[in-house]
Write a protein that holds these residues in place. Structure first.
Motif, PDB file in Angstrom:
ATOM      1  N   GLY A  18       0.815  -1.214   0.000  1.00  0.00           N
ATOM      2  CA  GLY A  18       0.000   0.000   0.000  1.00  0.00           C
ATOM      3  C   GLY A  18       0.843   1.256   0.000  1.00  0.00           C
ATOM      4  O   GLY A  18       0.520   2.233  -0.692  1.00  0.00           O
ATOM      5  N   ILE A  19       1.949   1.232   0.754  1.00  0.00           N
ATOM      6  CA  ILE A  19       2.845   2.388   0.801  1.00  0.00           C
ATOM      7  C   ILE A  19       3.492   2.615  -0.566  1.00  0.00           C
ATOM      8  O   ILE A  19       3.646   3.757  -1.023  1.00  0.00           O
ATOM      9  CB  ILE A  19       3.927   2.184   1.876  1.00  0.00           C
ATOM     10  N   LYS A  20       3.869   1.532  -1.243  1.00  0.00           N
ATOM     11  CA  LYS A  20       4.472   1.661  -2.569  1.00  0.00           C
ATOM     12  C   LYS A  20       3.496   2.281  -3.559  1.00  0.00           C
ATOM     13  O   LYS A  20       3.868   3.166  -4.343  1.00  0.00           O
ATOM     14  CB  LYS A  20       4.941   0.293  -3.065  1.00  0.00           C
ATOM     15  N   VAL A  21       2.243   1.817  -3.538  1.00  0.00           N
ATOM     16  CA  VAL A  21       1.248   2.361  -4.459  1.00  0.00           C
ATOM     17  C   VAL A  21       0.977   3.826  -4.146  1.00  0.00           C
ATOM     18  O   VAL A  21       0.964   4.682  -5.046  1.00  0.00           O
ATOM     19  CB  VAL A  21      -0.059   1.540  -4.400  1.00  0.00           C
ATOM     20  N   LEU A  36       7.059   2.216  -9.096  1.00  0.00           N
ATOM     21  CA  LEU A  36       6.729   1.970  -7.691  1.00  0.00           C
ATOM     22  C   LEU A  36       5.295   1.464  -7.557  1.00  0.00           C
ATOM     23  O   LEU A  36       5.013   0.567  -6.748  1.00  0.00           O
ATOM     24  CB  LEU A  36       6.930   3.258  -6.886  1.00  0.00           C
ATOM     25  N   ILE A  37       4.378   2.025  -8.343  1.00  0.00           N
ATOM     26  CA  ILE A  37       2.984   1.564  -8.318  1.00  0.00           C
ATOM     27  C   ILE A  37       2.889   0.109  -8.763  1.00  0.00           C
ATOM     28  O   ILE A  37       2.221  -0.721  -8.128  1.00  0.00           O
ATOM     29  CB  ILE A  37       2.105   2.462  -9.214  1.00  0.00           C
ATOM     30  N   LEU A  38       3.567  -0.222  -9.877  1.00  0.00           N
ATOM     31  CA  LEU A  38       3.538  -1.598 -10.382  1.00  0.00           C
ATOM     32  C   LEU A  38       4.171  -2.572  -9.387  1.00  0.00           C
ATOM     33  O   LEU A  38       3.680  -3.694  -9.208  1.00  0.00           O
ATOM     34  CB  LEU A  38       4.264  -1.679 -11.726  1.00  0.00           C
ATOM     35  N   SER A  39       5.260  -2.122  -8.720  1.00  0.00           N
ATOM     36  CA  SER A  39       5.898  -2.976  -7.721  1.00  0.00           C
ATOM     37  C   SER A  39       4.966  -3.232  -6.545  1.00  0.00           C
ATOM     38  O   SER A  39       4.877  -4.357  -6.036  1.00  0.00           O
ATOM     39  CB  SER A  39       7.194  -2.318  -7.242  1.00  0.00           C
TER      40      SER A  39
END
Length: 231
Positions: free
Chosen positions: A76-79, A206-209
């Motif tokens: 969630g933090i990455k997205v 970062l979103i995809l990760s």
């Protein structure tokens, strides 16, 4: 061994540098420190660089504990961080001001009151803002989730990258007059727009990760439930 160390340091540096954009802080620093003596400008630059390093190292080392306290998953933090970084990259492409109108109003009050500007707004939100913190948390996750010698080594490499960017922050601020005369305001805007492309790509990555990590967690949970089902 040395090659792996340099690769991780350079990778961390490449991830953080575009979102921090020390050169983009030059015009704002010149406005904020316009009435400062050269000695005060140097002290302000040093304090800003140390504050920048301190904030990012703090989130690097204890950011995961903060996430655990609030019950937040790294996916969630990455997205969320990717969305923030994507927005910052979009604004950089449009050469939008790095401070919001509310922050500029608070800033003018600080200048009138002759308050210290090294931490707010130079460090936060200008240099070590939400985007930089999100990237730092992502790098901490890449360093390793278990407490091991390899994780400690990777964390040390990330700290080296943060310190290197801190040195660049100090250099850009202390040489702000020369950089502005050399590049001009249009040159700095062009550089910021160029970095905006890298920031956009970093936000998407970062979103995809984060989504990949979330999907992997769903599948692992689903498979474990299948194993536990009675036959």
């Amino acid at each position: 061994m040395v090659e792996d160390l340099l690769t991780f340091v350079l990778g961390s540096f490449a991830s953080l540098f575009p979102i921090v954009d020390p050169l983009g802080a030059v015009p704002i620093f010149l406005i904020l420190a316009a009435g400062y003596s050269p000695e005060l400008q140097q002290k302000c630059a040093i304090k800003t660089a140390f504050s920048f390093v301190g904030v990012l190292v703090f989130f690097l080392l204890v950011g995961d504990r903060i996430l655990e306290f609030f019950g937040l998953a790294m996916s969630g933090i990455k997205v969320a961080g990717g969305i923030v970084i994507f927005e910052a990259g979009w604004e950089a492409l449009k050469a939008e001001p790095r401070l919001t109108p509310t922050e500029e109003e608070a800033l003018s009050f600080q200048i009138q009151e002759h308050k210290d500007i090294s931490f707010i707004p130079l460090t936060i939100p200008l240099l070590a803002g939400p985007g930089a913190i999100a990237v730092t948390l992502g790098l901490a996750a890449q360093a390793g989730e278990t407490f091991s010698s390899e994780t400690i080594l990777h964390l040390g490499e990330i700290i080296v990258a943060i310190v290197l960017i801190g040195i660049l922050v100090y250099g850009c601020l202390i040489l702000s007059h020369r950089l502005l005369n050399l590049l001009g305001e249009n040159g700095i805007i062009a550089f910021t727009r160029l970095l905006g492309l890298f920031i956009l790509a970093l936000g998407v990555q970062l979103i995809l990760s984060g989504l990949e990590h979330w999907i992997e967690g769903l599948f692992s949970t689903y498979l474990s439930d299948l194993v536990l089902l009675p036959r």
